[in-house]
Design a protein around this motif. Structure first.
Motif, PDB file in Angstrom:
ATOM      1  N   ILE A 152      27.645   5.278   7.261  1.00  0.00           N
ATOM      2  CA  ILE A 152      28.632   5.349   8.589  1.00  0.00           C
ATOM      3  C   ILE A 152      27.900   4.203   9.559  1.00  0.00           C
ATOM      4  CG2 ILE A 152      29.421   7.594   8.093  1.00  0.00           C
ATOM      5  CD1 ILE A 152      27.003   8.655   9.865  1.00  0.00           C
ATOM      6  N   GLY A 153      26.814   3.504   9.324  1.00  0.00           N
ATOM      7  CA  GLY A 153      26.357   2.626  10.320  1.00  0.00           C
ATOM      8  C   GLY A 153      25.513   1.531   9.603  1.00  0.00           C
ATOM      9  N   ALA A 154      25.186   0.514  10.359  1.00  0.00           N
ATOM     10  CA  ALA A 154      24.188  -0.622   9.667  1.00  0.00           C
ATOM     11  C   ALA A 154      22.797  -0.188   9.564  1.00  0.00           C
ATOM     12  CB  ALA A 154      24.423  -1.757  10.127  1.00  0.00           C
ATOM     13  N   GLU A 155      22.509   0.707  10.566  1.00  0.00           N
ATOM     14  CA  GLU A 155      21.069   0.996  10.659  1.00  0.00           C
ATOM     15  C   GLU A 155      20.481   1.804   9.614  1.00  0.00           C
ATOM     16  OE1 GLU A 155      23.015   0.810  14.837  1.00  0.00           O
ATOM     17  OE2 GLU A 155      23.640   1.935  12.766  1.00  0.00           O
ATOM     18  N   PRO A 156      19.133   1.651   8.984  1.00  0.00           N
ATOM     19  CA  PRO A 156      18.613   2.272   8.134  1.00  0.00           C
ATOM     20  C   PRO A 156      18.364   3.945   8.231  1.00  0.00           C
ATOM     21  CG  PRO A 156      17.192   0.357   8.445  1.00  0.00           C
ATOM     22  CD  PRO A 156      18.342   0.504   9.566  1.00  0.00           C
ATOM     23  N   SER A 157      18.446   4.296   9.480  1.00  0.00           N
ATOM     24  CA  SER A 157      18.338   5.512   9.797  1.00  0.00           C
ATOM     25  C   SER A 157      19.806   6.523   9.548  1.00  0.00           C
ATOM     26  CB  SER A 157      17.646   5.836  11.276  1.00  0.00           C
ATOM     27  OG  SER A 157      18.731   5.180  12.108  1.00  0.00           O
ATOM     28  N   LYS A 158      20.944   5.738   9.658  1.00  0.00           N
ATOM     29  CA  LYS A 158      22.126   6.292   9.676  1.00  0.00           C
ATOM     30  C   LYS A 158      22.261   7.088   8.185  1.00  0.00           C
ATOM     31  CE  LYS A 158      23.836   5.465  13.740  1.00  0.00           C
ATOM     32  NZ  LYS A 158      25.305   4.592  13.702  1.00  0.00           N
ATOM     33  N   GLY A 159      23.320   8.026   8.198  1.00  0.00           N
ATOM     34  CA  GLY A 159      23.557   8.700   7.009  1.00  0.00           C
ATOM     35  C   GLY A 159      22.915  10.021   6.788  1.00  0.00           C
ATOM     36  N   THR A 160      23.367  10.661   5.689  1.00  0.00           N
ATOM     37  CA  THR A 160      22.842  11.996   5.213  1.00  0.00           C
ATOM     38  C   THR A 160      21.262  11.813   4.568  1.00  0.00           C
ATOM     39  OG1 THR A 160      23.649  11.928   2.975  1.00  0.00           O
ATOM     40  CG2 THR A 160      24.897  12.648   4.818  1.00  0.00           C
ATOM     41  N   ASP A 161      20.669  12.623   4.266  1.00  0.00           N
ATOM     42  CA  ASP A 161      19.492  12.588   3.467  1.00  0.00           C
ATOM     43  C   ASP A 161      19.580  11.882   2.200  1.00  0.00           C
ATOM     44  OD1 ASP A 161      18.107  14.364   5.213  1.00  0.00           O
ATOM     45  OD2 ASP A 161      18.272  16.110   3.901  1.00  0.00           O
ATOM     46  N   LEU A 162      20.540  11.804   1.580  1.00  0.00           N
ATOM     47  CA  LEU A 162      20.790  10.712   0.448  1.00  0.00           C
ATOM     48  C   LEU A 162      20.678   9.541   0.847  1.00  0.00           C
ATOM     49  CD1 LEU A 162      21.740  10.247  -2.451  1.00  0.00           C
ATOM     50  CD2 LEU A 162      24.023  10.669  -1.805  1.00  0.00           C
ATOM     51  N   GLN A 163      21.302   8.961   1.878  1.00  0.00           N
ATOM     52  CA  GLN A 163      21.452   7.473   2.300  1.00  0.00           C
ATOM     53  C   GLN A 163      20.078   7.064   2.808  1.00  0.00           C
ATOM     54  OE1 GLN A 163      24.304   9.505   2.957  1.00  0.00           O
ATOM     55  NE2 GLN A 163      25.315   8.677   1.430  1.00  0.00           N
ATOM     56  N   THR A 164      19.468   8.139   3.549  1.00  0.00           N
ATOM     57  CA  THR A 164      17.988   7.647   4.114  1.00  0.00           C
ATOM     58  C   THR A 164      16.887   7.621   3.328  1.00  0.00           C
ATOM     59  OG1 THR A 164      17.666   9.840   4.716  1.00  0.00           O
ATOM     60  CG2 THR A 164      18.910   8.378   6.560  1.00  0.00           C
ATOM     61  N   THR A 165      16.860   8.527   2.345  1.00  0.00           N
ATOM     62  CA  THR A 165      16.090   8.430   1.296  1.00  0.00           C
ATOM     63  C   THR A 165      16.245   7.288  -0.052  1.00  0.00           C
ATOM     64  OG1 THR A 165      16.210  10.835   1.027  1.00  0.00           O
ATOM     65  CG2 THR A 165      15.038   9.863  -0.911  1.00  0.00           C
ATOM     66  N   VAL A 166      17.214   7.005  -0.121  1.00  0.00           N
ATOM     67  CA  VAL A 166      17.651   6.122  -1.254  1.00  0.00           C
ATOM     68  C   VAL A 166      17.678   4.696  -0.574  1.00  0.00           C
ATOM     69  CG1 VAL A 166      20.207   5.570  -1.084  1.00  0.00           C
ATOM     70  CG2 VAL A 166      19.013   5.361  -3.322  1.00  0.00           C
ATOM     71  N   TYR A 167      17.626   4.299   0.715  1.00  0.00           N
ATOM     72  CA  TYR A 167      17.552   3.102   1.278  1.00  0.00           C
ATOM     73  C   TYR A 167      16.201   2.252   1.114  1.00  0.00           C
ATOM     74  CZ  TYR A 167      18.112  -0.457   4.800  1.00  0.00           C
ATOM     75  OH  TYR A 167      18.442  -1.676   5.584  1.00  0.00           O
ATOM     76  N   PRO A 168      15.029   2.943   1.175  1.00  0.00           N
ATOM     77  CA  PRO A 168      13.758   2.320   1.113  1.00  0.00           C
ATOM     78  C   PRO A 168      13.448   1.875  -0.260  1.00  0.00           C
ATOM     79  CG  PRO A 168      13.446   4.625   1.690  1.00  0.00           C
ATOM     80  CD  PRO A 168      14.931   4.325   1.978  1.00  0.00           C
ATOM     81  N   MET A 169      13.994   2.899  -1.321  1.00  0.00           N
ATOM     82  CA  MET A 169      14.126   2.546  -2.901  1.00  0.00           C
ATOM     83  C   MET A 169      15.054   1.316  -3.161  1.00  0.00           C
ATOM     84  SD  MET A 169      14.776   6.114  -4.453  1.00  0.00           S
ATOM     85  CE  MET A 169      14.001   7.754  -4.038  1.00  0.00           C
ATOM     86  N   LEU A 170      16.136   0.957  -2.445  1.00  0.00           N
ATOM     87  CA  LEU A 170      16.751  -0.169  -2.783  1.00  0.00           C
ATOM     88  C   LEU A 170      16.278  -1.400  -2.162  1.00  0.00           C
ATOM     89  CD1 LEU A 170      20.417   1.326  -2.041  1.00  0.00           C
ATOM     90  CD2 LEU A 170      19.433   0.875  -4.117  1.00  0.00           C
ATOM     91  N   GLU A 171      15.441  -1.150  -0.799  1.00  0.00           N
ATOM     92  CA  GLU A 171      14.791  -2.277  -0.342  1.00  0.00           C
ATOM     93  C   GLU A 171      13.565  -2.499  -1.073  1.00  0.00           C
ATOM     94  OE1 GLU A 171      14.472  -2.854   4.555  1.00  0.00           O
ATOM     95  OE2 GLU A 171      13.095  -0.871   3.735  1.00  0.00           O
TER      96      GLU A 171
END
Length: 346
Positions: A181-200
């Motif tokens: 729902i937004g470009a910032e790494p902090s956006k989204g539910t727990d799922l998005q914020t948890t997987v973001y650093p894994m993808l990074e």
């Protein structure tokens, strides 16, 4: 190359699967096994003025049909002589190179997982259609097979989608975005914020080219080559795109049909209108790969006509030739979180 086609799956079966397979055999030289009730397949041929099965085609009789009303998780087990179960067993035993069905998505996913099996180490298979976007199309993974996903699923989806974009779509260093729902790494539910650093981390290691979160509007405009999502959000995204395309097509047609002058204008832009219609036409896409299954399994749209089945067969040939299953298998160690829970669920 021999393709196994579920002749009884879909809203327009057996007409669409049978005649689509006939077209692919006649015009593209594809060998096909039609799986289903033999008498229904032969009647379809006769109704279309075909007295003999063309060379390179055969029928594998299956007396039962998995209906849309059947329980997806158990239908293929209860109906062991269904076209779905028989077809996947033929694939498992090496009778063909791939299996295509326009039948129940849930039943196909369950049956493919338990009959032909997932690639060892892949937690869940995912549906990965190529959706029309501003950059010529993007892989949407997942679009409905897994409504609820832990972070590891999305990590694996990112890898599989990236391999698909590279091998099948021909994208060099495909850009991977996380639907959010937004470009910032902090956006989204727990799922998005948890997987973001894994993808990074996977991107920093040079394994995928992760470009961060992507909003739906940017994804449609072509910001990425791979759109990573849980099946719930991905399905909403896909259905919204389909509905918007139909709405726009209807409104544009109405606009050009208002009077003589607008009809003349329509003639001037008819080429562009046809191209737009082609891009939004699901029959051109044909089928969606079940990524993560150990052998090629393709889900065709439930409302597929003969043209769509033929397109699905053409896409299946590309999928087989791409070597993507081997890529996933050879890189599985990069895609796993080695936790007791993960190992337990494989």
């Amino acid at each position: 190359m021999k393709i196994i086609v579920d002749a009884m799956g879909g809203d327009n079966a057996p007409q669409a699967p049978v005649m689509g397979a006939i077209q692919a055999n006649k015009e593209d030289g594809v060998e096909v096994i039609l799986v289903g009730r033999g008498e229904d397949i032969l009647k379809t041929l006769a109704d279309n003025g075909i007295s003999d099965l063309p060379s390179g085609m055969e029928i594998a009789h299956a007396s039962e049909v998995v209906e849309m009303c059947d329980d997806p998780a158990t239908a293929f087990r209860k109906k062991k002589d269904s076209s779905l179960t028989v077809g996947l067993n033929l694939l498992k035993n090496g009778a063909g190179d791939a299996f295509i069905s326009a039948g129940s998505t849930g039943a196909l996913l369950s049956a493919a997982t338990l009959v032909t099996k997932r690639i060892k180490g892949i937690r869940r298979a995912a549906l990965a259609p190529v959706v029309p976007t501003g950059n010529g199309g993007a892989v949407l993974i997942d679009c409905g097979a897994n409504a609820e996903c832990p972070p590891e699923y999305l990590l694996q989806f990112a890898y599989m989608g990236s391999y698909y974009a590279e091998k099948v779509l021909g994208r060099e260093k495909p850009k991977v975005g996380l639907l959010n729902i937004g470009a910032e790494p902090s956006k989204g539910t727990d799922l998005q914020t948890t997987v973001y650093p894994m993808l990074e981390a996977a991107s920093d290691a040079g394994r995928i080219h992760f470009v961060g979160n992507v909003e739906a509007r940017e994804a449609v405009q072509g910001a990425v080559d791979v759109i990573v999502s849980d099946g719930y959000s991905g399905n909403i995204f896909l259905k919204t795109m389909e509905g918007t395309g139909l709405y726009l097509a209807r409104e544009i047609k109405a606009m050009f049909m208002k009077n003589l002058f607008t009809k003349l204008a329509a003639l001037l832009v008819s080429g562009g209108l046809k191209e737009f219609k082609r891009k939004m036409d699901s029959s051109e896409v044909g089928g969606t790969a079940l990524l993560g299954i150990s052998k090629p399994v393709i889900k065709a749209h439930g409302s597929s006509d003969a043209k769509a089945i033929r397109s699905a067969i053409a896409k299946t040939k590309e999928y087989i030739a791409s070597g993507i299953i081997e890529d996933i298998t050879n890189n599985i160690d990069l895609m796993r979180l080695d936790t007791p829970a993960a190992a337990e669920k494989e």
